[in-house]
Design a protein around this motif. Structure first.
Motif, PDB file in Angstrom:
ATOM      1  N   HIS A   1       0.819  -1.203   0.000  1.00 54.22           N
ATOM      2  CA  HIS A   1       0.000   0.000   0.000  1.00 54.22           C
ATOM      3  C   HIS A   1       0.860   1.264   0.000  1.00 54.22           C
ATOM      4  O   HIS A   1       0.556   2.245  -0.673  1.00 54.22           O
TER       5      HIS A   1
ATOM      6  N   HIS B   1       1.258   4.173  -3.171  1.00 55.87           N
ATOM      7  CA  HIS B   1       1.122   5.630  -3.124  1.00 55.87           C
ATOM      8  C   HIS B   1       2.396   6.359  -3.525  1.00 55.87           C
ATOM      9  O   HIS B   1       2.366   7.568  -3.728  1.00 55.87           O
TER      10      HIS B   1
ATOM     11  N   HIS C   1      -3.994   1.774  -8.031  1.00 55.25           N
ATOM     12  CA  HIS C   1      -4.599   2.022  -6.717  1.00 55.25           C
ATOM     13  C   HIS C   1      -5.430   3.306  -6.683  1.00 55.25           C
ATOM     14  O   HIS C   1      -6.347   3.438  -5.864  1.00 55.25           O
TER      15      HIS C   1
ATOM     16  N   HIS D   1      -9.152   5.667  -4.573  1.00 59.50           N
ATOM     17  CA  HIS D   1      -9.161   7.006  -3.968  1.00 59.50           C
ATOM     18  C   HIS D   1      -9.902   8.027  -4.807  1.00 59.50           C
ATOM     19  O   HIS D   1      -9.926   9.214  -4.458  1.00 59.50           O
TER      20      HIS D   1
ATOM     21  N   HIS E   1      -6.245   8.638   5.688  1.00 64.40           N
ATOM     22  CA  HIS E   1      -5.604   8.085   4.500  1.00 64.40           C
ATOM     23  C   HIS E   1      -6.273   8.547   3.204  1.00 64.40           C
ATOM     24  O   HIS E   1      -5.603   8.753   2.195  1.00 64.40           O
TER      25      HIS E   1
HETATM   26 ZN   LIG Z   1      -4.480   4.059  -0.502  1.00 60.20          ZN
END
Ligand SMILES: [Zn+2]
Ligand SMILES: [Zn+2]
Lengths: 313, 133
Positions: free
Chosen positions: A98, A102, A111, A115, A193
């Motif tokens: 993870h 990012h 990913h 978001h 997050h």
């Molecule tokens: Zn994330």
């Protein structure tokens, strides 16, 4: 192929549907801006598409894991302590995955889908990537197969991890009891997050356990005086399903195609999201820097709690 | 995954989105004032120092001018506000008291601000100066 354990995710889906409905009804009464019909539809369709993509590539991942398992270092088997250990190690592997998701654009391109909503509700939890296989997200648990954890056990553990992360995508729960917030990932930690506030960028990568963020210096506590604003730095401004699923891959391909020089091309693939060869774009680091220069860190009103100290990296 | 599961999931997905629509949750926000536009712009772009703002008559969009030739364009996206940052002026056009800003992105689209004849012309001139600078 090994005898697989039941897929916990499949059993959880009906519960997901009921819980989304309940949360939606609560939002309708408490804060109707928490849900938006088109956003919900996009999130849920991305989730559905993600399970289809997962079904298409799942057997290849299992086959690869099983192949690696024959070169295992230890014969761990299904002993009781392995069940406990595997949840910790799988969660640690998730943390590593993870964090890289990012910080490396190639992984982020996949990913970012999770978001891409400006909302934070249980439907956001189901907004999952379609391109996880392509971005090698399976690679991070392979070392555990090599260590000697049976593949069905690993699949079960990551299924449980995914289910755990569902309930934390909500604004309906403020804080859990103190001891719980200390060890586990919670709605409050995960709101941080998903937030684009400079203070919160690239924080709280936890899956199930927040201890990894506390250990590796990526923890940030949610503050009442800095309410999370959800989404990404350049919000899509579109509910198009396919744009949500592929926009960053398209952007990356364009950058790589147009920029001269191999070093620049590699930068657009492997550098953090927002990196540019001429410095014309923002990364989370440049955003945080400007925010610090403007005194953002000390902008808490008098009497507000100071942010909790984090261990040095 | 079998076909029945997939069809069942899709039915649930459309049912949930349909219920959200029926409940009427997530109405579009309005940018109520210049002050609100400045605040939204500063939130969307870290370190942004807003100077002046043009706000659409219905609060459906705003353009905020900051220091260092930075410009933030705001418009509602569902129940939230989406923003774009420009360094230097984006292309614009004026007609019937409307200022139309081209975001330069097909998926983000163009943004129209209803400002009235005089204001629209003034802002177009303002942006013209910035792009010449
Ligand atoms: Zn994330
Ligand atoms: Zn999440």
């Amino acid at each position: 192929m090994p005898e697989l354990l039941p897929d916990p995710v499949q059993y959880a889906v009906p519960a997901f549907v009921v819980l989304v409905l309940i949360e939606m009804l609560v939002a309708w009464r408490v804060d109707p801006t928490r849900y938006e019909p088109k956003d919900t539809l996009t999130s849920l369709l991305l989730g559905t598409g993600s399970t289809v993509a997962g079904a298409l590539t799942g057997s290849a991942v299992v086959a690869l894991s099983v192949w690696l398992y024959q070169f295992r270092l230890f014969d761990i088997g299904y002993v009781w302590w392995a069940w406990i250990l595997v949840f910790f190690l799988d969660d640690l592997a998730y943390y590593v995955f993870h964090r890289l998701a990012h910080r490396v654009r190639y992984f982020w391109a996949s990913h970012v889908i999770h978001h891409s909503s400006q909302h934070y509700n249980l439907s956001t939890a189901l907004r999952q990537t379609w391109t996880g296989f392509f971005s090698l997200s399976f690679a991070f648990t392979l070392p555990l197969a090599l260590l000697g954890f049976p593949v069905p056990m690993l699949l079960f553990a990551s299924g449980v991890n995914l289910i755990y992360q569902f309930w934390i995508h909500t604004e309906a729960i403020d804080r859990m009891p103190r001891w719980f917030e200390a060890f586990f990932n919670t709605p409050s930690h995960h709101r941080v997050h998903h937030a684009t506030n400079p203070r919160y960028l690239d924080k709280n990568y936890a899956g199930m356990l927040i201890i990894w963020d506390r250990m590796f210096g990526s923890f940030e506590a949610e503050r009442a005086d800095d309410r999370p604003r959800y989404g990404i730095i350049r919000n899509l401004g579109s509910f198009n399903l396919f744009w949500a699923a592929f926009h960053e891959w398209i952007g990356m391909a364009k950058d790589v195609a147009t920029v001269p020089g191999w070093k620049n091309k590699l930068g657009y693939i492997l550098a953090p999201p927002g990196w540019s060869h001429d410095g014309s774009r923002d990364t989370s680091d440049t955003i945080k820097e400007r925010w610090r220069e403007a005194g953002g860190e000390n902008s808490a009103p008098v009497g507000q709690e100071r942010p909790q100290a984090v261990p040095a990296e | 995954m079998d076909w029945l599961t997939l069809i069942g999931s899709l039915v649930a997905v459309f049912a949930l989105a349909g219920i959200a629509w029926w409940l009427g949750v997530g109405t579009p926000p309005a940018i109520g004032s210049e002050e609100a536009a400045r605040r939204h712009a500063a939130e969307a772009h870290s370190g942004f120092r807003p100077r002046e703002a043009a706000v659409d008559a219905d609060g459906r969009a705003a353009l905020v001018l900051g220091e260092d030739r930075e410009i933030v364009l705001l418009r509602p996206h569902g129940a939230r506000i989406a923003a774009r940052v420009f360094r230097g002026a984006p292309p614009c056009a004026v007609s019937d008291g409307e200022l139309k800003i081209a975001s330069g992105e097909r998926m983000f689209g163009d943004v129209t601000l209803r400002l009235g004849e005089a204001e629209a012309a003034r802002w177009a001139a303002r942006l013209g100066e910035l792009s010449d600078a």
